[in-house]
Scaffold this motif. Structure first.
Motif, short mmCIF file in Angstrom:
data_model
loop_
_atom_site.label_atom_id
_atom_site.label_comp_id
_atom_site.label_asym_id
_atom_site.label_seq_id
_atom_site.Cartn_x
_atom_site.Cartn_y
_atom_site.Cartn_z
N GLY A 51 13.10 -3.91 -5.82
CA GLY A 51 13.44 -4.68 -4.63
C GLY A 51 14.36 -3.94 -3.67
O GLY A 51 14.23 -4.07 -2.46
N VAL A 52 15.28 -3.14 -4.21
CA VAL A 52 16.24 -2.44 -3.35
C VAL A 52 15.52 -1.43 -2.47
O VAL A 52 15.67 -1.40 -1.24
N LYS A 53 14.71 -0.61 -3.11
CA LYS A 53 13.99 0.43 -2.37
C LYS A 53 12.99 -0.19 -1.38
O LYS A 53 12.88 0.22 -0.22
N LEU A 54 12.27 -1.19 -1.86
CA LEU A 54 11.25 -1.82 -1.00
C LEU A 54 11.88 -2.54 0.20
O LEU A 54 11.33 -2.53 1.30
N SER A 55 13.06 -3.12 -0.02
CA SER A 55 13.74 -3.81 1.10
C SER A 55 14.15 -2.80 2.17
O SER A 55 14.02 -3.06 3.37
N LYS A 56 14.64 -1.64 1.72
CA LYS A 56 15.03 -0.59 2.69
C LYS A 56 13.80 -0.13 3.47
O LYS A 56 13.82 0.03 4.68
N LEU A 57 12.70 0.09 2.73
CA LEU A 57 11.47 0.53 3.38
C LEU A 57 10.97 -0.51 4.38
O LEU A 57 10.48 -0.18 5.46
N TYR A 70 0.84 -1.20 0.00
CA TYR A 70 0.00 0.00 0.00
C TYR A 70 0.88 1.26 0.00
O TYR A 70 0.61 2.22 -0.72
N TYR A 71 1.95 1.23 0.78
CA TYR A 71 2.86 2.37 0.83
C TYR A 71 3.47 2.61 -0.56
O TYR A 71 3.56 3.75 -1.03
N ALA A 72 3.88 1.53 -1.21
CA ALA A 72 4.48 1.64 -2.55
C ALA A 72 3.46 2.24 -3.53
O ALA A 72 3.79 3.12 -4.33
N LEU A 73 2.24 1.76 -3.43
CA LEU A 73 1.18 2.23 -4.32
C LEU A 73 0.95 3.74 -4.14
O LEU A 73 0.87 4.50 -5.10
N LYS A 74 0.89 4.17 -2.88
CA LYS A 74 0.63 5.58 -2.56
C LYS A 74 1.78 6.48 -2.97
O LYS A 74 1.60 7.66 -3.24
N ASN A 75 2.99 5.93 -2.95
CA ASN A 75 4.17 6.76 -3.20
C ASN A 75 4.83 6.49 -4.54
O ASN A 75 6.00 6.85 -4.75
N ASN A 76 4.06 5.85 -5.43
CA ASN A 76 4.54 5.56 -6.79
C ASN A 76 5.89 4.87 -6.84
O ASN A 76 6.74 5.19 -7.66
N ILE A 77 6.08 3.93 -5.92
CA ILE A 77 7.31 3.13 -5.95
C ILE A 77 7.00 1.85 -6.73
O ILE A 77 6.05 1.14 -6.40
#
Ligand code: DC
Length: 233
Positions: free
Chosen positions: A65-71, A53-60
């Motif tokens: 995988g790199v960004k999402l893993s950090k998040l 949901y966070y990725a969806l809201k923030n256009n990630i």
């Protein structure tokens, strides 16, 4: 009698892990079992959904995988259970309803497939379970998160039955869809969850298989609570 929590000292501090495919009834069943045992309920899927949901809201992109893993490492995800409602908070915001939206459901498998995302989430889940007295449910709670769980259950049901259950849930939320669409979606998610490289959904050798296709919710909760009681006495 049946709905009262069971206060057996032999149950204290134990870990119950329940895995199974989408729509097998894990969440509702696990929540009710936790209430009956006086345990904490851990919905590991909600954590992957919150990140999606966070990725969806923030256009990630879901493929990043790199960004999402950090998040996954830094985003605070918290649960608050009151009565029988398990509320999910992301960054302090209540996202309980948002993480069930079809757009999140559709993309959570991709987000959950990244190795770094899984490592970060598994660590958080193991921290949640440190004290025991927990019912954890998901896709890898019996195999990766809590491989030494005291009781392991693998829930399953036919694709038709799972789609039917999902349809009823979505109708309650006011979401319009069709049974056919949901069946196709479930098949796709099954394929993604079972064929991914990292921690694919699989039945642990020592997990007890419970097929809920023709069971009522109450029936399956009773059935599993009886298994737990007999294994932990
Ligand atoms: O159980 P659910 O539908 O809420 O799970 C959401 C997504 O997260 C689903 O695509 C599978 C994934 N998931 C996972 O990979 N590992 C878990 N332990 C729980 C869920």
């Amino acid at each position: 009698m049946k709905n009262k929590p069971i206060n057996l000292s032999s149950l204290r501090g134990k870990i119950v892990a329940i895995d199974g495919p989408a729509g097998s009834g894990k969440s509702t069943t696990s929540k009710l079992i936790a209430a009956r045992l006086g345990y904490t309920y851990l919905d590991t899927g909600a954590m992957y959904r919150a990140l999606t949901y966070y990725a969806l809201k923030n256009n990630i992109p879901f493929s990043d995988g790199v960004k999402l893993s950090k998040l996954a490492q830094i985003l605070p995800i918290l649960f608050k259970t009151s009565a029988d409602v398990n509320r999910v908070f992301l960054n302090g915001n209540d996202v309980t309803d948002e993480i069930r939206l079809p757009e999140v459901t559709k993309n959570a498998s991709e987000v959950a497939a990244h190795k770094g995302v899984r490592l970060a989430m598994v660590k958080k889940q193991q921290d949640f379970g440190k004290e025991g007295s927990i019912v954890a449910e998901g896709r890898d709670t019996t195999t990766v998160v809590f491989p030494n769980a005291d009781v392991k259950i693998y829930l399953n049901a036919s694709v038709e039955q799972r789609a039917q259950r999902r349809l009823l849930d979505l109708m309650k939320m006011g979401v319009t869809t069709t049974l056919k669409e949901l069946q196709d979606d479930i098949k796709k998610r099954d394929h993604k969850d079972t064929s991914r490289e990292h921690s694919p959904l699989t039945k642990a050798k020592d997990a007890i298989l419970v097929d809920t296709t023709s069971m009522t919710l109450e029936g399956q909760v009773d059935y599993i609570v009886n298994i737990i009681r007999s294994m932990l006495k």
